[in-house]
Design an enzyme around this catalytic site. Sequence first.
Site, PDB file in Angstrom:
ATOM      1  N   ASP A 169     -17.352   7.007  -1.748  1.00 46.42           N
ATOM      2  CA  ASP A 169     -16.100   6.896  -0.993  1.00 46.42           C
ATOM      3  C   ASP A 169     -15.805   8.278  -0.409  1.00 46.42           C
ATOM      4  O   ASP A 169     -16.442   9.272  -0.790  1.00 46.42           O
ATOM      5  CB  ASP A 169     -14.966   6.426  -1.929  1.00 46.42           C
ATOM      6  CG  ASP A 169     -13.635   6.228  -1.205  1.00 46.42           C
ATOM      7  OD1 ASP A 169     -13.634   6.066   0.028  1.00 46.42           O
ATOM      8  OD2 ASP A 169     -12.585   6.228  -1.881  1.00 46.42           O
ATOM      9  N   GLN A 211     -10.034  -3.857  -3.595  1.00 49.28           N
ATOM     10  CA  GLN A 211     -11.350  -3.395  -3.140  1.00 49.28           C
ATOM     11  C   GLN A 211     -12.399  -3.642  -4.214  1.00 49.28           C
ATOM     12  O   GLN A 211     -13.458  -4.223  -3.957  1.00 49.28           O
ATOM     13  CB  GLN A 211     -11.267  -1.896  -2.822  1.00 49.28           C
ATOM     14  CG  GLN A 211     -12.579  -1.290  -2.383  1.00 49.28           C
ATOM     15  CD  GLN A 211     -12.985  -1.782  -1.008  1.00 49.28           C
ATOM     16  OE1 GLN A 211     -12.220  -1.662  -0.065  1.00 49.28           O
ATOM     17  NE2 GLN A 211     -14.181  -2.329  -0.883  1.00 49.28           N
ATOM     18  N   CYS A 233     -16.667   1.642   0.476  1.00 49.09           N
ATOM     19  CA  CYS A 233     -15.479   0.795   0.715  1.00 49.09           C
ATOM     20  C   CYS A 233     -14.953   0.920   2.135  1.00 49.09           C
ATOM     21  O   CYS A 233     -14.203   0.066   2.572  1.00 49.09           O
ATOM     22  CB  CYS A 233     -14.396   1.120  -0.298  1.00 49.09           C
ATOM     23  SG  CYS A 233     -13.828   2.827  -0.194  1.00 49.09           S
ATOM     24  N   ARG A 285     -13.867  -8.831   1.366  1.00 47.19           N
ATOM     25  CA  ARG A 285     -12.439  -8.603   1.076  1.00 47.19           C
ATOM     26  C   ARG A 285     -11.644  -9.836   1.483  1.00 47.19           C
ATOM     27  O   ARG A 285     -10.727 -10.261   0.774  1.00 47.19           O
ATOM     28  CB  ARG A 285     -11.917  -7.383   1.870  1.00 47.19           C
ATOM     29  CG  ARG A 285     -12.483  -6.039   1.498  1.00 47.19           C
ATOM     30  CD  ARG A 285     -11.941  -5.492   0.207  1.00 47.19           C
ATOM     31  NE  ARG A 285     -10.485  -5.381   0.175  1.00 47.19           N
ATOM     32  CZ  ARG A 285      -9.774  -4.352   0.654  1.00 47.19           C
ATOM     33  NH1 ARG A 285     -10.389  -3.325   1.199  1.00 47.19           N
ATOM     34  NH2 ARG A 285      -8.445  -4.338   0.583  1.00 47.19           N
ATOM     35  N   ARG A 316       0.886  -1.181   0.000  1.00 45.73           N
ATOM     36  CA  ARG A 316       0.000   0.000   0.000  1.00 45.73           C
ATOM     37  C   ARG A 316       0.912   1.215   0.000  1.00 45.73           C
ATOM     38  O   ARG A 316       1.696   1.411   0.935  1.00 45.73           O
ATOM     39  CB  ARG A 316      -0.916   0.000   1.230  1.00 45.73           C
ATOM     40  CG  ARG A 316      -1.620   1.334   1.412  1.00 45.73           C
ATOM     41  CD  ARG A 316      -2.754   1.289   2.407  1.00 45.73           C
ATOM     42  NE  ARG A 316      -3.899   0.586   1.863  1.00 45.73           N
ATOM     43  CZ  ARG A 316      -5.122   0.659   2.352  1.00 45.73           C
ATOM     44  NH1 ARG A 316      -5.369   1.416   3.406  1.00 45.73           N
ATOM     45  NH2 ARG A 316      -6.115  -0.021   1.810  1.00 45.73           N
ATOM     46  N   HIS A 323      -7.298   1.064  -6.481  1.00 44.64           N
ATOM     47  CA  HIS A 323      -7.550   0.179  -5.334  1.00 44.64           C
ATOM     48  C   HIS A 323      -8.200  -1.109  -5.874  1.00 44.64           C
ATOM     49  O   HIS A 323      -9.373  -1.384  -5.639  1.00 44.64           O
ATOM     50  CB  HIS A 323      -8.464   0.885  -4.329  1.00 44.64           C
ATOM     51  CG  HIS A 323      -8.459   0.267  -2.963  1.00 44.64           C
ATOM     52  ND1 HIS A 323      -7.710  -0.857  -2.640  1.00 44.64           N
ATOM     53  CD2 HIS A 323      -9.127   0.601  -1.820  1.00 44.64           C
ATOM     54  CE1 HIS A 323      -7.910  -1.161  -1.372  1.00 44.64           C
ATOM     55  NE2 HIS A 323      -8.758  -0.302  -0.849  1.00 44.64           N
TER      56      HIS A 323
HETATM   57  N1   CP Z   1     -11.339  -0.213   2.258  1.00 43.63           N
HETATM   58  C1   CP Z   1     -10.062  -0.307   2.675  1.00 43.63           C
HETATM   59  O1   CP Z   1      -9.129  -0.591   1.918  1.00 43.63           O
HETATM   60  O2   CP Z   1      -9.911  -0.111   4.008  1.00 43.63           O
HETATM   61  P1   CP Z   1      -8.548   0.099   4.790  1.00 43.63           P
HETATM   62  O3   CP Z   1      -7.991   1.437   4.401  1.00 43.63           O
HETATM   63  O4   CP Z   1      -8.925   0.017   6.235  1.00 43.63           O
HETATM   64  O5   CP Z   1      -7.589  -1.007   4.404  1.00 43.63           O
HETATM   65  N1  NVA Z   2     -10.023   6.650  -1.379  1.00 41.55           N
HETATM   66  C1  NVA Z   2      -9.678   6.220  -0.054  1.00 41.55           C
HETATM   67  C2  NVA Z   2      -9.891   4.746   0.082  1.00 41.55           C
HETATM   68  C3  NVA Z   2      -9.571   4.176   1.431  1.00 41.55           C
HETATM   69  C4  NVA Z   2      -9.733   2.702   1.478  1.00 41.55           C
HETATM   70  C5  NVA Z   2      -8.243   6.616   0.269  1.00 41.55           C
HETATM   71  O1  NVA Z   2      -7.397   6.469  -0.615  1.00 41.55           O
HETATM   72  O2  NVA Z   2      -7.989   7.080   1.372  1.00 41.55           O
END
Ligand code: CP
Ligand code: NVA
Length: 301
Positions: free
Chosen positions: A220, A133, A260, A288, A103, A130
């Site tokens: 989101d 997701q 999400c 997930r 990540r 993502h």
């Molecule tokens: N939706 C999602 O990826 O959540 P986190 O940021 O908690 O991993």
């Molecule tokens: N768009 C959000 C998704 C979190 C899972 C972010 O990048 O923070």
Amino acid sequence: MVRHFTKLTDIEEKEARLIFQRAKELKNMRKEKIPCKTLENKILAMIFEKASTRTRISFEVGIKELGGEAIVMNASDMQLSRGEPVKDTARVLSRYVHAIMIRTFSQDTVEELARWSTIPVINGLSDKYHPCQILSDIFTIEELMGNIEGIHVAYIGDGNNVANSLIEASMVFRFRLTMASPAGYTPDIEIVEKAKKGGFFELTSDPRDAVKGADVVYTDVWVSMGQEKDAERKREIFKPYKVDDLLLNKAKKQTIVLHCLPAHRGEEITEEVFERFQDVIFTQAENRLHVQKSLLEWLML
Ligand code: CP
Ligand code: NVA
């Protein structure tokens, strides 16, 4: 040849279908408490440059349930943060572990890692995409509503990583996607142009247009991780993009709402709408785990 999952279009629809079929089996086995140790002795390294609850825990639980192990690292504790090149990190980890989940901020980092790794690399979120997701969300929609091909999904809000991956999904799975984002905050232009040619995707700035007749309304956060300095300005601009009952009145009567998570109640979604769809939203979060277990098997076996 080693396969990676750096973006949704890394897999074809028929491969995604195999992943979904297996995810369904894994979900049922877990419910029946039937152990399934297909990844015994396999180790997944997870690197985090940003916070996470779902991604971190679902991957860690997932690999452990399949008999493997996880090593979870904050990127700030790695030599990466002191300038060790991504390509060297990739080659070192390839000699220790069996797959990497990352990540990070830049999609280039994910792709550089994949280019130099001899083991599968999974994108656990970048500023651009993502994919884990959205892959899982397509599974959830099909579990609740049947084949996605006939389903109209509307996305309301920021043209962010989740939005970009959702657009890519509309190309892979060929479903109708309408999206409403304010000017200046639309999704990636190249992805938009490509998707528009496919004929399944429409972009508007009017949320009421986007949700008209929708079966699924997806939203989101307005301020993604790493964008905090623009937060105040965004909260003003995004006010008309809140998923509330007034907006949902324009969608189909039996529409479902997806998020999400994490959610910011009072911003992109109201408390009432969130709580009314909480069961769907937490099933979405649960899935997930099942879909990623299946993805790990698919990439690692
Ligand atoms: N939706 C999602 O990826 O959540 P986190 O940021 O908690 O991993
Ligand atoms: N768009 C959000 C998704 C979190 C899972 C972010 O990048 O923070």
